[in-house]
Scaffold this motif. Structure first.
Motif, short mmCIF file in Angstrom:
data_model
loop_
_atom_site.label_atom_id
_atom_site.label_comp_id
_atom_site.label_asym_id
_atom_site.label_seq_id
_atom_site.Cartn_x
_atom_site.Cartn_y
_atom_site.Cartn_z
N UNK A 181 0.85 -1.21 0.00
CA UNK A 181 0.00 0.00 0.00
C UNK A 181 0.88 1.26 0.00
N UNK A 182 1.52 1.51 -1.14
CA UNK A 182 2.59 2.52 -1.19
C UNK A 182 2.08 3.94 -0.95
N UNK A 183 0.85 4.22 -1.41
CA UNK A 183 0.32 5.57 -1.22
C UNK A 183 0.18 5.85 0.29
N UNK A 184 -0.38 4.88 1.01
CA UNK A 184 -0.57 5.05 2.46
C UNK A 184 0.78 5.05 3.18
N UNK A 185 1.70 4.22 2.73
CA UNK A 185 3.02 4.18 3.38
C UNK A 185 3.75 5.51 3.17
N UNK A 186 3.57 6.10 1.99
CA UNK A 186 4.20 7.40 1.72
C UNK A 186 3.62 8.46 2.66
N UNK A 187 2.31 8.36 2.89
CA UNK A 187 1.66 9.30 3.82
C UNK A 187 2.22 9.13 5.24
N UNK A 188 2.36 7.87 5.66
CA UNK A 188 2.92 7.57 6.99
C UNK A 188 4.34 8.12 7.10
N UNK A 189 5.11 7.91 6.03
CA UNK A 189 6.52 8.36 6.04
C UNK A 189 6.56 9.88 6.25
N UNK A 190 5.65 10.56 5.60
CA UNK A 190 5.62 12.02 5.73
C UNK A 190 5.24 12.41 7.16
N UNK A 191 4.18 11.76 7.66
CA UNK A 191 3.67 12.10 8.99
C UNK A 191 4.72 11.86 10.08
N UNK A 192 5.47 10.75 9.96
CA UNK A 192 6.43 10.41 11.01
C UNK A 192 7.86 10.81 10.64
N UNK A 193 7.99 11.55 9.55
CA UNK A 193 9.31 11.97 9.08
C UNK A 193 10.24 10.76 8.93
N UNK A 194 9.70 9.70 8.36
CA UNK A 194 10.47 8.46 8.17
C UNK A 194 11.00 8.39 6.74
N UNK A 195 12.15 7.77 6.58
CA UNK A 195 12.67 7.55 5.24
C UNK A 195 11.92 6.35 4.64
N UNK A 196 11.52 6.47 3.36
CA UNK A 196 10.79 5.38 2.71
C UNK A 196 11.72 4.68 1.71
N UNK A 197 11.91 3.38 1.93
CA UNK A 197 12.84 2.59 1.09
C UNK A 197 12.02 1.48 0.42
N UNK A 198 12.02 1.45 -0.90
CA UNK A 198 11.17 0.52 -1.63
C UNK A 198 11.99 -0.33 -2.61
N UNK A 199 11.79 -1.63 -2.53
CA UNK A 199 12.43 -2.57 -3.46
C UNK A 199 11.45 -2.86 -4.59
#
Ligand code: PMP
Length: 386
Positions: A181-199
């Motif tokens: 669920x990349x759209x939601x994970x990108x939102x989470x990454x933004x909210x928690x200031x997390x780096x998003x790493x995708x294979x």
């Protein structure tokens, strides 16, 4: 895919052994039998494309067989540089770096950007290379249930607010045919200031606009900090890559041990991948043909009553059989009807969910598709008559 399960399989009836293939492509010769190959990740059939082969041959004559040294010594040729620039341009990043394999690319990326004090939130079904790489960082790794964004959020909430956070996921889960669920994970990454790493190993070349992957299909590619991919699947070659900002790729080049301490990818494979990217960008009809095969097979097997995991957009079709011995028997019946599609069993998948994994290729014909559908009808008859 944990280590305990892997070693347990060595002395159980799930023991695996190598089988020698005598010819490759959409048709395969194995154990003296000619079969239609539905087990290859060469989704677009580019490994046998004359232009890809010619590009590799030309590079062999120019550069020889081996790169001769690691990338930081003398292994990084002008071909590697051109390929890295093409990948960065295609995928919309500052820059990219090429590794000897997708496995090595995942290891280099993760170990370069994850520190011991970080919290890693990772999908529980991530590829073995991501799992091993995360372990090697000594960071706190928390796994969320497959594709469960609420669980991922709960794990992120448990971290200290000033602790660096990383979200790590496969884009396409190769044994399930599911997409993160990349759209939601990108939102989470933004909210928690997390780096998003995708294979994007199984997304590259087959999903999204110009085959740029599942993150591009979800329009969140600009929010993926590190985009990892492989040349070994839809690109029909060998090798891996990592694309990202200049600063992050610089960290990979300086800290990614599987990049630093391994001989650079052989130039012939770089040339093959570069040619494959050109074909993928200019000939979308190849991928459309493959995607149509997937849709047709999924619909037909669904109508036969099979349980199929995953989504139409993924390049593989996971047909759930159940117990490992049933899956092995199904694979054997399929082979009797001319189809090579081996059983996937524990520890690769969870017990009780053994399956047949089908990967239709752009180079399969309409007749090939009909044959695989008919072969599954025969497996069903076998099961019914037991
Ligand atoms: N990531 C995923 C999701 C994969 O399925 C694979 C290959 N099975 C890899 C990474 C590793 O890629 P490579 O084969 O190029 O090492």
């Amino acid at each position: 895919m944990n280590r305990a399960a892997d070693s347990a399989s060595l002395d159980s009836d799930l023991h695996r052994a190598l089988r020698t293939v005598e010819s490759s492509g959409s048709r395969i010769r194995i154990d003296g039998r000619d079969l239609l190959n539905f087990a290859s990740n060469d989704y677009l059939g580019l490994a046998h494309d004359a232009r890809v082969i010619e590009a590799a041959q030309h590079a062999l004559l120019t550069w020889g067989t081996g790169a001769g040294a690691s990338s930081l010594v003398t292994g990084w040729t002008s071909l590697h540089q051109q390929c890295a620039e093409t990948l960065a341009d295609w995928l919309g990043y500052d820059t990219a770096v090429i590794a000897p394999s997708g496995f090595a690319a995942n290891c280099a990326a993760i170990t370069a950007v994850v520190g011991e004090q970080d919290v890693v939130v990772a999908d529980q079904r991530n590829h073995a290379s991501l799992i091993d790489a995360c372990r090697a960082t000594n960071a706190r790794v928390r796994h969320y249930r497959h594709g469960d964004v609420d669980h991922a959020r709960a794990l992120l909430e448990r971290a200290e607010s000033d602790q660096p956070k990383r979200i790590v996921t496969d884009a396409v889960f190769s044994m399930d045919g599911t997409i993160a669920p990349l759209v939601e994970l990108a939102r989470l990454a933004e909210e928690f200031d997390a780096m998003l790493i995708v294979d994007e190993a199984h997304g590259t070349g087959v999903i999204g606009p110009e085959g740029r992957g599942a993150s591009a299909a979800g329009h969140i590619d600009a929010r993926v900090d590190l985009h990892i991919g492989t040349f070994s699947k839809a690109l029909g070659a060998q090798g891996g890559f990592i694309a990202g900002s200049q600063a992050l790729i610089d960290r990979v080049i300086n800290r990614g041990r599987s990049f630093i301490y391994s001989t650079a990818l052989t130039p012939a494979m770089v040339a093959a991948a570069l040619q494959a990217v050109t074909i993928i960008r200019s000939e979308p009809e190849r991928n459309e043909r493959r995607a149509e095969h997937v849709r047709q097979i999924r619909a037909a097997l669904g109508a036969q009553g099979w349980t199929i995991e995953g989504v139409d957009e993924a390049p593989m079709i996971a047909v759930i059989i159940g117990e490992a011995d049933h899956a092995v028997r199904a694979a054997s019946t399929l082979a009797d009807h001319g189809i090579h599609a081996p059983a996937i069993r524990p520890p690769t998948v969870r017990p009780g969910t053994s399956r047949i994994r089908l990967a239709p290729m752009a180079t399969h014909s309409a007749d090939d598709v009909r044959q695989v559908v008919q072969a599954f009808a025969n497996v069903r008859q076998d099961v019914a008559s037991e």
